[in-house]
Scaffold this motif. Structure first.
Motif, PDB file in Angstrom:
ATOM      1  N   HIS A 202       0.817  -1.214   0.000  1.00 25.90           N
ATOM      2  CA  HIS A 202       0.000   0.000   0.000  1.00 25.90           C
ATOM      3  C   HIS A 202       0.850   1.263   0.000  1.00 25.90           C
ATOM      4  CE1 HIS A 202      -3.456  -2.517   0.385  1.00 25.90           C
ATOM      5  NE2 HIS A 202      -3.050  -3.001   1.541  1.00 25.90           N
ATOM      6  N   ASP A 203       2.155   1.112  -0.037  1.00 27.25           N
ATOM      7  CA  ASP A 203       3.092   2.234  -0.108  1.00 27.25           C
ATOM      8  C   ASP A 203       3.550   2.359  -1.557  1.00 27.25           C
ATOM      9  OD1 ASP A 203       5.405   3.866  -0.143  1.00 27.25           O
ATOM     10  OD2 ASP A 203       5.968   3.278   1.885  1.00 27.25           O
ATOM     11  N   GLU A 204       3.000   3.343  -2.251  1.00 23.92           N
ATOM     12  CA  GLU A 204       3.239   3.426  -3.688  1.00 23.92           C
ATOM     13  C   GLU A 204       4.706   3.683  -4.019  1.00 23.92           C
ATOM     14  OE1 GLU A 204       0.381   5.706  -5.901  1.00 23.92           O
ATOM     15  OE2 GLU A 204      -1.269   5.058  -4.626  1.00 23.92           O
ATOM     16  N   LEU A 205       5.389   4.457  -3.210  1.00 25.65           N
ATOM     17  CA  LEU A 205       6.820   4.691  -3.444  1.00 25.65           C
ATOM     18  C   LEU A 205       7.608   3.400  -3.254  1.00 25.65           C
ATOM     19  CD1 LEU A 205       7.387   8.162  -1.737  1.00 25.65           C
ATOM     20  CD2 LEU A 205       7.293   7.661  -4.192  1.00 25.65           C
ATOM     21  N   ALA A 206       7.248   2.611  -2.238  1.00 25.61           N
ATOM     22  CA  ALA A 206       7.934   1.343  -1.993  1.00 25.61           C
ATOM     23  C   ALA A 206       7.676   0.353  -3.125  1.00 25.61           C
ATOM     24  CB  ALA A 206       7.481   0.752  -0.657  1.00 25.61           C
ATOM     25  N   ILE A 207       6.462   0.333  -3.628  1.00 28.69           N
ATOM     26  CA  ILE A 207       6.137  -0.554  -4.748  1.00 28.69           C
ATOM     27  C   ILE A 207       6.960  -0.181  -5.973  1.00 28.69           C
ATOM     28  CG2 ILE A 207       4.324  -1.243  -6.366  1.00 28.69           C
ATOM     29  CD1 ILE A 207       2.316  -0.670  -4.028  1.00 28.69           C
ATOM     30  N   ASP A 208       6.952   1.091  -6.305  1.00 31.99           N
ATOM     31  CA  ASP A 208       7.696   1.558  -7.469  1.00 31.99           C
ATOM     32  C   ASP A 208       9.192   1.254  -7.324  1.00 31.99           C
ATOM     33  OD1 ASP A 208       7.910   3.093  -9.988  1.00 31.99           O
ATOM     34  OD2 ASP A 208       8.971   4.546  -8.754  1.00 31.99           O
ATOM     35  N   SER A 209       9.735   1.513  -6.148  1.00 31.91           N
ATOM     36  CA  SER A 209      11.151   1.257  -5.910  1.00 31.91           C
ATOM     37  C   SER A 209      11.473  -0.224  -6.044  1.00 31.91           C
ATOM     38  CB  SER A 209      11.532   1.745  -4.508  1.00 31.91           C
ATOM     39  OG  SER A 209      12.880   1.465  -4.222  1.00 31.91           O
ATOM     40  N   ALA A 210      10.601  -1.089  -5.518  1.00 33.45           N
ATOM     41  CA  ALA A 210      10.830  -2.528  -5.598  1.00 33.45           C
ATOM     42  C   ALA A 210      10.793  -3.018  -7.048  1.00 33.45           C
ATOM     43  CB  ALA A 210       9.783  -3.267  -4.768  1.00 33.45           C
ATOM     44  N   LEU A 211       9.832  -2.530  -7.813  1.00 32.78           N
ATOM     45  CA  LEU A 211       9.736  -2.929  -9.219  1.00 32.78           C
ATOM     46  C   LEU A 211      10.986  -2.507 -10.001  1.00 32.78           C
ATOM     47  CD1 LEU A 211       5.993  -2.048  -9.957  1.00 32.78           C
ATOM     48  CD2 LEU A 211       6.974  -4.331  -9.711  1.00 32.78           C
ATOM     49  N   ARG A 212      11.418  -1.277  -9.782  1.00 30.61           N
ATOM     50  CA  ARG A 212      12.599  -0.786 -10.499  1.00 30.61           C
ATOM     51  C   ARG A 212      13.848  -1.561 -10.082  1.00 30.61           C
ATOM     52  NH1 ARG A 212      11.198   3.828 -13.238  1.00 30.61           N
ATOM     53  NH2 ARG A 212       9.249   4.806 -12.517  1.00 30.61           N
ATOM     54  N   ALA A 213      13.960  -1.875  -8.792  1.00 31.30           N
ATOM     55  CA  ALA A 213      15.122  -2.630  -8.324  1.00 31.30           C
ATOM     56  C   ALA A 213      15.176  -4.013  -8.966  1.00 31.30           C
ATOM     57  CB  ALA A 213      15.084  -2.756  -6.800  1.00 31.30           C
ATOM     58  N   LEU A 214      14.026  -4.648  -9.076  1.00 25.91           N
ATOM     59  CA  LEU A 214      13.987  -5.976  -9.692  1.00 25.91           C
ATOM     60  C   LEU A 214      14.324  -5.918 -11.178  1.00 25.91           C
ATOM     61  CD1 LEU A 214      10.870  -7.413  -7.860  1.00 25.91           C
ATOM     62  CD2 LEU A 214      13.139  -8.460  -7.868  1.00 25.91           C
ATOM     63  N   TRP A 215      13.742  -4.965 -11.885  1.00 25.31           N
ATOM     64  CA  TRP A 215      14.015  -4.864 -13.329  1.00 25.31           C
ATOM     65  C   TRP A 215      15.462  -4.479 -13.604  1.00 25.31           C
ATOM     66  CZ3 TRP A 215      10.901  -7.610 -15.731  1.00 25.31           C
ATOM     67  CH2 TRP A 215       9.503  -7.492 -15.683  1.00 25.31           C
ATOM     68  N   ASN A 216      16.071  -3.745 -12.713  1.00 23.49           N
ATOM     69  CA  ASN A 216      17.409  -3.200 -12.976  1.00 23.49           C
ATOM     70  C   ASN A 216      18.537  -3.955 -12.283  1.00 23.49           C
ATOM     71  OD1 ASN A 216      16.289  -1.087 -14.549  1.00 23.49           O
ATOM     72  ND2 ASN A 216      15.926   0.144 -12.713  1.00 23.49           N
ATOM     73  N   ASN A 217      18.265  -5.151 -11.768  1.00 27.88           N
ATOM     74  CA  ASN A 217      19.300  -5.851 -10.998  1.00 27.88           C
ATOM     75  C   ASN A 217      20.304  -6.623 -11.865  1.00 27.88           C
ATOM     76  OD1 ASN A 217      17.940  -8.172 -11.790  1.00 27.88           O
ATOM     77  ND2 ASN A 217      17.268  -8.739  -9.730  1.00 27.88           N
ATOM     78  N   GLY A 218      20.101  -6.621 -13.178  1.00 28.49           N
ATOM     79  CA  GLY A 218      21.060  -7.254 -14.075  1.00 28.49           C
ATOM     80  C   GLY A 218      20.946  -8.764 -14.162  1.00 28.49           C
ATOM     81  N   SER A 219      19.982  -9.344 -13.460  1.00 33.09           N
ATOM     82  CA  SER A 219      19.805 -10.794 -13.458  1.00 33.09           C
ATOM     83  C   SER A 219      19.004 -11.253 -14.671  1.00 33.09           C
ATOM     84  CB  SER A 219      19.098 -11.227 -12.174  1.00 33.09           C
ATOM     85  OG  SER A 219      18.643 -12.555 -12.258  1.00 33.09           O
ATOM     86  N   SER A 220      19.237 -12.484 -15.089  1.00 30.37           N
ATOM     87  CA  SER A 220      18.479 -13.064 -16.208  1.00 30.37           C
ATOM     88  C   SER A 220      17.339 -13.948 -15.701  1.00 30.37           C
ATOM     89  CB  SER A 220      19.403 -13.890 -17.096  1.00 30.37           C
ATOM     90  OG  SER A 220      19.989 -14.959 -16.363  1.00 30.37           O
ATOM     91  N   GLN A 221      17.036 -13.878 -14.420  1.00 36.65           N
ATOM     92  CA  GLN A 221      15.982 -14.711 -13.842  1.00 36.65           C
ATOM     93  C   GLN A 221      14.646 -13.962 -13.802  1.00 36.65           C
ATOM     94  OE1 GLN A 221      18.000 -17.492 -14.244  1.00 36.65           O
ATOM     95  NE2 GLN A 221      16.491 -18.188 -12.743  1.00 36.65           N
ATOM     96  N   PRO A 222      13.532 -14.704 -13.721  1.00 37.62           N
ATOM     97  CA  PRO A 222      12.234 -14.042 -13.544  1.00 37.62           C
ATOM     98  C   PRO A 222      12.178 -13.338 -12.197  1.00 37.62           C
ATOM     99  CG  PRO A 222      12.023 -16.424 -13.297  1.00 37.62           C
ATOM    100  CD  PRO A 222      13.403 -16.169 -13.800  1.00 37.62           C
ATOM    101  N   LYS A 223      11.258 -12.394 -12.089  1.00 33.77           N
ATOM    102  CA  LYS A 223      11.174 -11.519 -10.913  1.00 33.77           C
ATOM    103  C   LYS A 223       9.904 -11.810 -10.120  1.00 33.77           C
ATOM    104  CE  LYS A 223      14.394  -9.563 -13.427  1.00 33.77           C
ATOM    105  NZ  LYS A 223      15.811  -9.949 -13.211  1.00 33.77           N
ATOM    106  N   ALA A 224       9.968 -11.559  -8.822  1.00 39.41           N
ATOM    107  CA  ALA A 224       8.778 -11.698  -7.973  1.00 39.41           C
ATOM    108  C   ALA A 224       8.753 -10.593  -6.933  1.00 39.41           C
ATOM    109  CB  ALA A 224       8.755 -13.062  -7.291  1.00 39.41           C
ATOM    110  N   LEU A 225       7.631  -9.910  -6.849  1.00 40.48           N
ATOM    111  CA  LEU A 225       7.378  -8.922  -5.808  1.00 40.48           C
ATOM    112  C   LEU A 225       6.319  -9.493  -4.878  1.00 40.48           C
ATOM    113  CD1 LEU A 225       7.463  -6.130  -4.446  1.00 40.48           C
ATOM    114  CD2 LEU A 225       5.793  -5.355  -6.143  1.00 40.48           C
TER     115      LEU A 225
END
Length: 279
Positions: free
Chosen positions: A217-240
């Motif tokens: 329910h924290d929109e800034l935390a959600i956005d930050s988590a999504l960006r961190a997952l997409w930008n982590n350089g890994s070739s694996q699928p992501k889960a939030l």
């Protein structure tokens, strides 16, 4: 390569205000005398962030070939997605106000015949596997598109979820984001009482997913988590894993599982709108 900023620029003036989205859900549920209010409320902020910041729809077209895909495997939460689609201009006031009326196109579960809804879901467990298939197809085409799939934590009891997770990791579907609405309830009780998930983050990690937990329910935390997952350089699928509250936003609905199936009456409808400041 897709210019993803184009899609965002076209919707920059749309706020996807959480209170207003919840008010739209209430209006639909009251008009149609239907259920699943609380389970729509728990994913409001998740959808607001996705529609505002992440989902790419060229020319604001829900059927654009180069669009990102939002697969609502938790199909009974569809009123929350309808509310975002209404904000975006894909649905009309008449469709919202006529929800569940005779002749209404909008159903109580996700229906792929409605532009903007990618799957027909509601039989829980299979929508995620559809998302895995879409992500695999995109990878094979070499396209720059993302696939988001939203599931409920109760839905994680289903075997197809874990089969899909194995396939996603095996094929290194780094364009796939699994989002778990972890509100602690399912239709018949708490997830811990019905079938405990244990350490869900550890389970997903063991299946080969990059995993992040966040306040759903924290929109800034959600956005930050999504960006961190997409930008982590890994070739694996992501889960939030989004930690949410069923019925979030209206005090007498929060963490009260009766609102999985309870219908609004005139009094509760008015009280809920007043709490949201949307009278």
């Amino acid at each position: 390569m897709i210019n993803r900023q184009i899609g965002r620029a076209q919707t920059r003036n749309i706020e996807y205000n959480a209170a207003r989205l919840r008010a739209t859900i209430l209006k639909m549920a009251y008009a149609g005398s239907t259920v699943h209010v609380a389970c729509a409320f728990s994913i409001v902020e998740l959808l607001a962030v996705l529609f505002r910041e992440h989902l790419h729809y060229p020319n604001n077209d829900p059927n654009a070939v180069e669009r990102d895909y939002l697969v609502l495997s938790k199909g009974h939460g569809v009123m929350a997605q309808y509310a975002c689609m209404y904000e975006r201009g894909w649905l009309t006031s008449d469709q919202i106000e006529g929800y569940f009326a005779d002749g209404s196109d909008l159903k109580g579960l996700s229906d792929s015949r409605i532009p903007g809804l990618e799957v027909t879901s509601g039989s829980l467990g299979h929508g995620f596997s559809v998302g895995v298939g879409v992500a695999m197809g995109i990878k094979r085409l070499g396209a720059d598109q993302k696939v988001y799939t939203i599931v409920g934590d109760g839905e994680m009891n289903e075997g197809p979820i874990w089969e899909g997770a194995l396939v996603a990791a095996h094929h290194r579907l780094d364009n796939l984001m699994l989002i778990v609405d972890k509100n602690g309830f399912q239709a018949m009780g708490t997830t811990d009482d019905v079938l405990s998930l244990g350490d869900l983050a550890a389970k997903l990690a063991s299946f080969g997913f990059d995993v992040v937990n966040a306040d759903g329910h924290d929109e800034l935390a959600i956005d930050s988590a999504l960006r961190a997952l997409w930008n982590n350089g890994s070739s694996q699928p992501k889960a939030l894993i989004a930690h949410t509250i069923k019925g979030k936003g209206v005090s007498f609905m929060e963490a009260d599982n009766r609102w999985h199936y309870t219908r609004l009456n005139e009094q509760t409808f008015a009280e809920a709108l007043a709490e949201l400041g949307q009278v």
